[in-house]
Design an enzyme around this catalytic site. Structure first.
Site, PDB file in Angstrom:
ATOM      1  N   THR A  89       0.820  -1.210   0.000  1.00 13.14           N
ATOM      2  CA  THR A  89       0.000   0.000   0.000  1.00 13.14           C
ATOM      3  C   THR A  89       0.849   1.254   0.000  1.00 13.14           C
ATOM      4  O   THR A  89       2.005   1.236   0.480  1.00 13.14           O
ATOM      5  CB  THR A  89      -0.908   0.009   1.252  1.00 13.14           C
ATOM      6  OG1 THR A  89      -1.569   1.260   1.365  1.00 13.14           O
ATOM      7  CG2 THR A  89      -0.090  -0.203   2.530  1.00 13.14           C
ATOM      8  N   ASP A  90       0.284   2.349  -0.480  1.00  9.99           N
ATOM      9  CA  ASP A  90       0.991   3.629  -0.413  1.00  9.99           C
ATOM     10  C   ASP A  90       1.034   4.179   1.011  1.00  9.99           C
ATOM     11  O   ASP A  90       1.789   5.103   1.311  1.00  9.99           O
ATOM     12  CB  ASP A  90       0.369   4.652  -1.360  1.00  9.99           C
ATOM     13  CG  ASP A  90      -1.088   4.973  -1.067  1.00  9.99           C
ATOM     14  OD1 ASP A  90      -1.668   4.375  -0.139  1.00  9.99           O
ATOM     15  OD2 ASP A  90      -1.659   5.827  -1.771  1.00  9.99           O
ATOM     16  N   GLU A  91       0.245   3.606   1.915  1.00 10.15           N
ATOM     17  CA  GLU A  91       0.202   4.122   3.287  1.00 10.15           C
ATOM     18  C   GLU A  91       1.515   3.916   4.029  1.00 10.15           C
ATOM     19  O   GLU A  91       1.761   4.564   5.064  1.00 10.15           O
ATOM     20  CB  GLU A  91      -0.960   3.491   4.051  1.00 10.15           C
ATOM     21  CG  GLU A  91      -2.306   3.884   3.473  1.00 10.15           C
ATOM     22  CD  GLU A  91      -3.479   3.441   4.331  1.00 10.15           C
ATOM     23  OE1 GLU A  91      -3.373   3.549   5.573  1.00 10.15           O
ATOM     24  OE2 GLU A  91      -4.485   2.995   3.766  1.00 10.15           O
ATOM     25  N   TYR A 150      -1.742  -0.481  11.010  1.00 15.04           N
ATOM     26  CA  TYR A 150      -1.872  -1.160   9.720  1.00 15.04           C
ATOM     27  C   TYR A 150      -0.689  -0.859   8.817  1.00 15.04           C
ATOM     28  O   TYR A 150      -0.013  -1.771   8.313  1.00 15.04           O
ATOM     29  CB  TYR A 150      -3.170  -0.759   9.031  1.00 15.04           C
ATOM     30  CG  TYR A 150      -3.171  -1.054   7.545  1.00 15.04           C
ATOM     31  CD1 TYR A 150      -3.018  -2.354   7.082  1.00 15.04           C
ATOM     32  CD2 TYR A 150      -3.288  -0.027   6.608  1.00 15.04           C
ATOM     33  CE1 TYR A 150      -2.984  -2.633   5.710  1.00 15.04           C
ATOM     34  CE2 TYR A 150      -3.269  -0.302   5.245  1.00 15.04           C
ATOM     35  CZ  TYR A 150      -3.112  -1.596   4.803  1.00 15.04           C
ATOM     36  OH  TYR A 150      -3.082  -1.864   3.462  1.00 15.04           O
ATOM     37  N   LYS A 200       2.378  -3.276   7.314  1.00 13.96           N
ATOM     38  CA  LYS A 200       2.658  -3.459   5.883  1.00 13.96           C
ATOM     39  C   LYS A 200       4.074  -3.017   5.544  1.00 13.96           C
ATOM     40  O   LYS A 200       4.758  -3.644   4.716  1.00 13.96           O
ATOM     41  CB  LYS A 200       1.632  -2.703   5.039  1.00 13.96           C
ATOM     42  CG  LYS A 200       0.245  -3.302   5.058  1.00 13.96           C
ATOM     43  CD  LYS A 200       0.203  -4.725   4.486  1.00 13.96           C
ATOM     44  CE  LYS A 200       0.425  -4.743   2.982  1.00 13.96           C
ATOM     45  NZ  LYS A 200       0.241  -6.118   2.424  1.00 13.96           N
TER      46      LYS A 200
END
Length: 347
Positions: free
Chosen positions: A129-131, A154, A158
Protein backbone atom coordinates in the site's frame (compact mmCIF):
# COMPACT_ATOMS: atom_id res chain seq x y z
CA UNK A 1 0.88 -18.76 -15.63
CA UNK A 2 0.25 -20.89 -12.58
CA UNK A 3 -0.60 -18.35 -9.89
CA UNK A 4 -0.84 -18.99 -6.17
CA UNK A 5 -2.85 -16.08 -4.78
CA UNK A 6 -3.07 -15.53 -1.03
CA UNK A 7 -6.10 -13.61 0.22
CA UNK A 8 -7.97 -14.37 -2.96
CA UNK A 9 -11.41 -14.20 -1.36
CA UNK A 10 -10.88 -10.57 -0.39
CA UNK A 11 -11.75 -7.45 -2.34
CA UNK A 12 -8.57 -7.00 -4.41
CA UNK A 13 -7.55 -10.66 -4.44
CA UNK A 14 -10.88 -11.77 -5.89
CA UNK A 15 -10.62 -9.11 -8.62
CA UNK A 16 -7.17 -10.44 -9.50
CA UNK A 17 -8.45 -14.02 -9.66
CA UNK A 18 -11.49 -13.17 -11.77
CA UNK A 19 -9.22 -11.39 -14.25
CA UNK A 20 -6.57 -14.11 -14.15
CA UNK A 21 -9.08 -16.84 -14.97
CA UNK A 22 -10.53 -14.70 -17.77
CA UNK A 23 -6.98 -14.37 -19.16
CA UNK A 24 -6.48 -18.14 -19.16
CA UNK A 25 -4.21 -18.55 -16.13
CA UNK A 26 -4.45 -21.37 -13.58
CA UNK A 27 -5.06 -20.16 -10.02
CA UNK A 28 -4.77 -21.62 -6.53
CA UNK A 29 -6.61 -19.38 -4.09
CA UNK A 30 -5.37 -19.64 -0.50
CA UNK A 31 -7.49 -17.78 2.04
CA UNK A 32 -8.14 -18.06 5.78
CA UNK A 33 -11.69 -16.74 5.28
CA UNK A 34 -11.60 -14.05 7.95
CA UNK A 35 -14.49 -11.61 8.39
CA UNK A 36 -13.67 -9.62 5.22
CA UNK A 37 -13.26 -12.64 2.93
CA UNK A 38 -16.20 -13.79 0.86
CA UNK A 39 -16.20 -16.70 -1.56
CA UNK A 40 -19.25 -15.15 -3.24
CA UNK A 41 -16.78 -12.65 -4.72
CA UNK A 42 -15.57 -15.55 -6.87
CA UNK A 43 -18.93 -16.94 -7.97
CA UNK A 44 -18.35 -15.84 -11.60
CA UNK A 45 -15.33 -18.16 -11.93
CA UNK A 46 -15.92 -20.73 -9.18
CA UNK A 47 -16.68 -23.54 -11.63
CA UNK A 48 -13.65 -22.96 -13.83
CA UNK A 49 -11.41 -26.03 -14.21
CA UNK A 50 -8.47 -23.63 -13.85
CA UNK A 51 -9.48 -22.51 -10.36
CA UNK A 52 -8.91 -24.20 -7.00
CA UNK A 53 -9.56 -22.93 -3.47
CA UNK A 54 -7.88 -24.04 -0.24
CA UNK A 55 -8.83 -22.64 3.15
CA UNK A 56 -5.58 -22.06 5.03
CA UNK A 57 -3.76 -19.53 7.20
CA UNK A 58 -0.55 -17.99 5.84
CA UNK A 59 0.82 -18.11 9.40
CA UNK A 60 0.84 -21.91 9.13
CA UNK A 61 4.31 -22.36 7.69
CA UNK A 62 4.03 -26.12 7.24
CA UNK A 63 0.78 -25.76 5.28
CA UNK A 64 2.22 -22.98 3.12
CA UNK A 65 5.24 -25.12 2.25
CA UNK A 66 2.95 -28.03 1.39
CA UNK A 67 0.76 -25.89 -0.87
CA UNK A 68 3.65 -24.22 -2.67
CA UNK A 69 5.45 -27.49 -3.33
CA UNK A 70 2.26 -29.24 -4.41
CA UNK A 71 0.95 -26.53 -6.74
CA UNK A 72 4.32 -25.51 -8.26
CA UNK A 73 3.42 -21.88 -9.04
CA UNK A 74 5.16 -19.69 -11.57
CA UNK A 75 4.30 -16.73 -9.31
CA UNK A 76 3.11 -16.33 -5.74
CA UNK A 77 0.92 -13.24 -5.49
CA UNK A 78 0.74 -12.32 -1.82
CA UNK A 79 -2.37 -10.26 -1.05
CA UNK A 80 -3.48 -11.82 2.24
CA UNK A 81 -3.51 -9.08 4.88
CA UNK A 82 -5.48 -7.37 7.57
CA UNK A 83 -6.13 -4.04 5.87
CA UNK A 84 -8.60 -1.78 7.69
CA UNK A 85 -6.88 1.13 9.46
CA UNK A 86 -9.72 1.62 11.94
CA UNK A 87 -9.53 -2.02 13.02
CA UNK A 88 -5.76 -1.76 13.41
CA UNK A 89 -6.22 1.08 15.89
CA UNK A 90 -8.62 -0.91 18.04
CA UNK A 91 -6.87 -4.28 17.69
CA UNK A 92 -3.31 -4.17 16.29
CA UNK A 93 -2.31 -7.70 17.32
CA UNK A 94 -4.01 -9.39 14.35
CA UNK A 95 -2.17 -7.04 11.98
CA UNK A 96 1.20 -7.92 13.46
CA UNK A 97 0.44 -11.63 13.29
CA UNK A 98 -0.99 -11.80 9.77
CA UNK A 99 0.89 -9.06 7.96
CA UNK A 100 4.34 -9.65 9.45
CA UNK A 101 4.51 -13.25 10.73
CA UNK A 102 2.33 -14.52 7.89
CA UNK A 103 4.53 -12.85 5.29
CA UNK A 104 7.62 -14.36 6.92
CA UNK A 105 6.12 -17.87 6.79
CA UNK A 106 5.20 -17.46 3.13
CA UNK A 107 8.64 -16.12 2.25
CA UNK A 108 10.25 -19.14 3.87
CA UNK A 109 7.98 -21.47 1.90
CA UNK A 110 8.92 -19.63 -1.29
CA UNK A 111 12.62 -19.82 -0.44
CA UNK A 112 12.42 -23.59 0.08
CA UNK A 113 10.56 -23.87 -3.23
CA UNK A 114 13.21 -21.90 -5.08
CA UNK A 115 16.01 -23.98 -3.59
CA UNK A 116 14.14 -27.16 -4.51
CA UNK A 117 13.99 -26.12 -8.17
CA UNK A 118 11.26 -23.59 -8.88
CA UNK A 119 10.61 -22.97 -12.58
CA UNK A 120 12.71 -20.42 -14.43
CA UNK A 121 11.15 -16.99 -14.07
CA UNK A 122 9.55 -17.75 -10.70
CA UNK A 123 8.58 -14.61 -8.76
CA UNK A 124 7.27 -13.73 -5.32
CA UNK A 125 5.00 -10.72 -5.83
CA UNK A 126 4.16 -8.85 -2.64
CA UNK A 127 1.19 -6.48 -2.87
CA UNK A 128 1.39 -3.51 -0.50
CA UNK A 129 0.00 0.00 0.00
CA UNK A 130 0.99 3.63 -0.41
CA UNK A 131 0.20 4.12 3.29
CA UNK A 132 3.69 2.83 4.16
CA UNK A 133 5.04 6.20 2.97
CA UNK A 134 3.06 8.19 5.53
CA UNK A 135 1.36 11.50 4.83
CA UNK A 136 2.03 14.11 2.16
CA UNK A 137 1.56 17.86 2.37
CA UNK A 138 -0.33 19.86 -0.22
CA UNK A 139 2.09 19.02 -3.04
CA UNK A 140 4.25 16.14 -4.23
CA UNK A 141 3.73 12.43 -4.90
CA UNK A 142 5.06 9.21 -3.49
CA UNK A 143 7.66 7.54 -5.71
CA UNK A 144 9.29 4.15 -5.40
CA UNK A 145 12.19 5.90 -3.65
CA UNK A 146 10.09 7.70 -1.02
CA UNK A 147 11.04 7.13 2.60
CA UNK A 148 8.82 4.90 4.70
CA UNK A 149 6.99 6.80 7.46
CA UNK A 150 3.96 4.68 8.49
CA UNK A 151 1.55 6.32 10.92
CA UNK A 152 -0.97 3.58 11.81
CA UNK A 153 -0.58 0.03 13.11
CA UNK A 154 -1.87 -1.16 9.72
CA UNK A 155 0.65 0.78 7.65
CA UNK A 156 3.46 -0.09 10.07
CA UNK A 157 2.68 -3.79 9.68
CA UNK A 158 2.66 -3.46 5.88
CA UNK A 159 5.92 -1.50 5.94
CA UNK A 160 7.43 -4.31 8.01
CA UNK A 161 6.28 -6.91 5.53
CA UNK A 162 7.70 -4.87 2.63
CA UNK A 163 11.08 -4.82 4.39
CA UNK A 164 10.98 -8.58 4.96
CA UNK A 165 10.31 -9.17 1.27
CA UNK A 166 13.16 -6.88 0.29
CA UNK A 167 15.52 -8.60 2.73
CA UNK A 168 14.65 -12.09 1.44
CA UNK A 169 15.44 -10.82 -2.04
CA UNK A 170 18.78 -9.31 -1.07
CA UNK A 171 19.97 -11.96 1.40
CA UNK A 172 18.58 -15.17 -0.05
CA UNK A 173 18.28 -14.28 -3.72
CA UNK A 174 14.52 -14.79 -3.77
CA UNK A 175 13.15 -13.19 -6.98
CA UNK A 176 10.79 -10.66 -5.39
CA UNK A 177 8.77 -7.77 -6.74
CA UNK A 178 6.75 -5.32 -4.64
CA UNK A 179 3.86 -3.12 -5.70
CA UNK A 180 2.40 -0.29 -3.61
CA UNK A 181 -1.10 0.83 -4.54
CA UNK A 182 -3.31 3.80 -3.79
CA UNK A 183 -6.87 3.53 -2.41
CA UNK A 184 -8.91 0.93 -4.28
CA UNK A 185 -12.64 1.06 -4.92
CA UNK A 186 -15.15 -0.94 -6.93
CA UNK A 187 -17.51 -3.94 -6.73
CA UNK A 188 -17.25 -6.47 -3.89
CA UNK A 189 -15.49 -4.12 -1.43
CA UNK A 190 -16.28 -5.03 2.16
CA UNK A 191 -18.81 -2.51 3.49
CA UNK A 192 -16.64 -1.12 6.28
CA UNK A 193 -14.71 1.03 3.77
CA UNK A 194 -15.67 4.62 2.90
CA UNK A 195 -17.34 4.22 -0.49
CA UNK A 196 -19.69 1.30 0.31
CA UNK A 197 -20.47 2.96 3.66
CA UNK A 198 -21.56 6.13 1.86
CA UNK A 199 -23.61 4.26 -0.77
CA UNK A 200 -25.38 2.19 1.88
CA UNK A 201 -26.15 5.21 4.06
CA UNK A 202 -27.43 7.28 1.14
CA UNK A 203 -29.64 4.46 -0.07
CA UNK A 204 -31.12 4.00 3.40
CA UNK A 205 -31.52 7.74 4.03
CA UNK A 206 -29.23 7.42 7.04
CA UNK A 207 -26.50 9.84 8.20
CA UNK A 208 -23.40 9.69 5.97
CA UNK A 209 -20.38 9.77 8.31
CA UNK A 210 -17.39 11.87 7.21
CA UNK A 211 -14.29 11.96 9.42
CA UNK A 212 -13.19 15.41 10.63
CA UNK A 213 -13.93 17.98 7.96
CA UNK A 214 -13.47 15.58 5.06
CA UNK A 215 -10.29 17.34 3.96
CA UNK A 216 -8.15 14.19 3.68
CA UNK A 217 -7.03 13.56 0.10
CA UNK A 218 -6.68 10.15 -1.53
CA UNK A 219 -5.71 8.92 -5.00
CA UNK A 220 -8.49 6.55 -6.09
CA UNK A 221 -7.76 3.43 -8.16
CA UNK A 222 -10.50 1.27 -9.69
CA UNK A 223 -9.96 -2.30 -8.52
CA UNK A 224 -10.19 -3.75 -12.04
CA UNK A 225 -7.38 -1.45 -13.16
CA UNK A 226 -5.35 -2.52 -10.16
CA UNK A 227 -5.92 -6.20 -10.99
CA UNK A 228 -4.62 -5.69 -14.52
CA UNK A 229 -1.53 -3.91 -13.15
CA UNK A 230 -0.84 -6.69 -10.66
CA UNK A 231 -1.04 -9.40 -13.29
CA UNK A 232 1.33 -7.40 -15.46
CA UNK A 233 3.81 -7.04 -12.60
CA UNK A 234 3.45 -10.75 -11.84
CA UNK A 235 4.44 -11.68 -15.38
CA UNK A 236 6.80 -8.89 -16.46
CA UNK A 237 7.97 -7.12 -13.31
CA UNK A 238 11.73 -7.13 -12.84
CA UNK A 239 12.89 -9.04 -9.74
CA UNK A 240 14.19 -6.66 -7.10
CA UNK A 241 12.05 -3.77 -8.35
CA UNK A 242 9.14 -1.93 -6.77
CA UNK A 243 6.22 -0.48 -8.72
CA UNK A 244 3.73 2.15 -7.55
CA UNK A 245 0.19 1.69 -8.88
CA UNK A 246 -2.14 4.69 -8.75
CA UNK A 247 -5.31 5.93 -10.36
CA UNK A 248 -4.19 9.51 -11.06
CA UNK A 249 -7.47 10.57 -9.46
CA UNK A 250 -6.92 12.66 -6.34
CA UNK A 251 -9.95 13.89 -4.43
CA UNK A 252 -10.78 15.04 -0.93
CA UNK A 253 -13.04 12.74 1.04
CA UNK A 254 -15.80 15.33 1.22
CA UNK A 255 -15.73 15.85 -2.56
CA UNK A 256 -15.81 12.08 -3.07
CA UNK A 257 -18.85 11.82 -0.80
CA UNK A 258 -20.53 14.65 -2.69
CA UNK A 259 -19.82 12.84 -5.97
CA UNK A 260 -21.57 9.73 -4.66
CA UNK A 261 -24.46 11.87 -3.40
CA UNK A 262 -24.83 13.39 -6.88
CA UNK A 263 -24.89 9.92 -8.45
CA UNK A 264 -27.54 8.87 -5.95
CA UNK A 265 -29.55 12.02 -6.76
CA UNK A 266 -29.61 10.95 -10.42
CA UNK A 267 -30.82 7.47 -9.50
CA UNK A 268 -33.24 8.46 -6.72
CA UNK A 269 -34.37 12.04 -7.47
CA UNK A 270 -37.24 11.78 -4.98
CA UNK A 271 -34.69 11.62 -2.15
CA UNK A 272 -32.45 14.41 -3.45
CA UNK A 273 -30.35 16.10 -2.34
CA UNK A 274 -28.51 13.26 -0.63
CA UNK A 275 -25.91 15.77 0.57
CA UNK A 276 -28.30 16.67 3.37
CA UNK A 277 -27.35 13.34 4.97
CA UNK A 278 -23.65 14.24 5.35
CA UNK A 279 -22.65 14.23 9.03
CA UNK A 280 -19.16 15.15 10.23
CA UNK A 281 -17.90 12.81 12.96
CA UNK A 282 -14.85 12.63 15.22
CA UNK A 283 -11.72 11.95 13.21
CA UNK A 284 -9.67 8.83 13.81
CA UNK A 285 -6.25 9.11 15.51
CA UNK A 286 -3.26 9.55 13.19
CA UNK A 287 -5.39 10.14 10.08
CA UNK A 288 -2.95 10.84 7.23
CA UNK A 289 -3.81 14.06 5.41
CA UNK A 290 -2.93 13.20 1.83
CA UNK A 291 -1.70 10.36 -0.36
CA UNK A 292 -0.72 10.76 -4.00
CA UNK A 293 1.08 8.19 -6.11
CA UNK A 294 3.51 8.74 -8.96
CA UNK A 295 2.86 5.70 -11.16
CA UNK A 296 5.04 6.82 -14.05
CA UNK A 297 7.49 3.92 -13.57
CA UNK A 298 4.92 1.18 -14.24
CA UNK A 299 3.50 3.25 -17.09
CA UNK A 300 6.93 3.76 -18.64
CA UNK A 301 8.51 0.35 -18.04
CA UNK A 302 5.53 -2.03 -18.27
CA UNK A 303 3.08 -0.01 -20.36
CA UNK A 304 0.25 0.05 -17.83
CA UNK A 305 -2.15 2.95 -17.40
CA UNK A 306 -5.47 3.12 -15.52
CA UNK A 307 -8.34 2.60 -17.96
CA UNK A 308 -11.22 4.09 -15.93
CA UNK A 309 -11.74 7.66 -14.89
CA UNK A 310 -12.96 8.23 -11.36
CA UNK A 311 -16.34 9.36 -12.69
CA UNK A 312 -16.76 6.19 -14.78
CA UNK A 313 -15.57 3.87 -12.06
CA UNK A 314 -17.66 5.50 -9.35
CA UNK A 315 -20.84 5.31 -11.43
CA UNK A 316 -20.23 1.60 -12.08
CA UNK A 317 -19.51 1.03 -8.40
CA UNK A 318 -22.70 2.76 -7.25
CA UNK A 319 -24.76 0.76 -9.73
CA UNK A 320 -23.12 -2.50 -8.66
CA UNK A 321 -23.96 -1.99 -4.99
CA UNK A 322 -27.50 -0.91 -5.82
CA UNK A 323 -27.97 -4.06 -7.91
CA UNK A 324 -26.42 -6.53 -5.47
CA UNK A 325 -28.45 -6.37 -2.27
CA UNK A 326 -28.12 -10.14 -1.79
CA UNK A 327 -24.33 -9.85 -1.56
CA UNK A 328 -24.53 -7.14 1.11
CA UNK A 329 -27.30 -8.97 2.98
CA UNK A 330 -25.12 -12.05 3.17
CA UNK A 331 -22.38 -10.04 4.88
CA UNK A 332 -24.85 -8.62 7.41
CA UNK A 333 -26.12 -12.09 8.17
CA UNK A 334 -22.58 -13.10 9.09
CA UNK A 335 -22.66 -10.53 11.90
CA UNK A 336 -21.26 -7.33 10.39
CA UNK A 337 -23.21 -4.43 11.91
CA UNK A 338 -21.27 -1.43 10.60
CA UNK A 339 -20.33 -0.22 14.10
CA UNK A 340 -17.79 2.61 14.22
CA UNK A 341 -14.21 1.52 14.88
CA UNK A 342 -10.88 3.30 15.17
CA UNK A 343 -11.43 5.63 18.13
CA UNK A 344 -8.44 4.24 19.98
CA UNK A 345 -10.17 1.78 22.27
CA UNK A 346 -8.00 -1.13 23.36
CA UNK A 347 -9.01 -4.43 21.80
Amino acid sequence: MRLMVTGGAGFIGSAVIRQAIADGHTVLNVDKLTYAANLENLTPIADSPNYEFVEADICDGKKMAELVMGFCPDTIMHLAAESHVDRSIDGPAAFIETNIIGTFRLLEAARDYKEAGAPEGFRFHHISTDEVFGSLGATGEFTEESNYRPNSPYSASKASSDMLVRAWGETFGLPVVISNCSNNYGPYQFPEKLIPVVIDAARGQKPIPVYGKGENVRDWLYVGDHASALLLVASEGVPGETYNVGGRAEMTNIDLVRTICRLMDERFPANAPHEKLITFVTDRPGHDLRYAVDCSKIERELGWTPAKTLEEGMAETVDWYLGNDDWADGIRQRGFDGARLGLGGKG
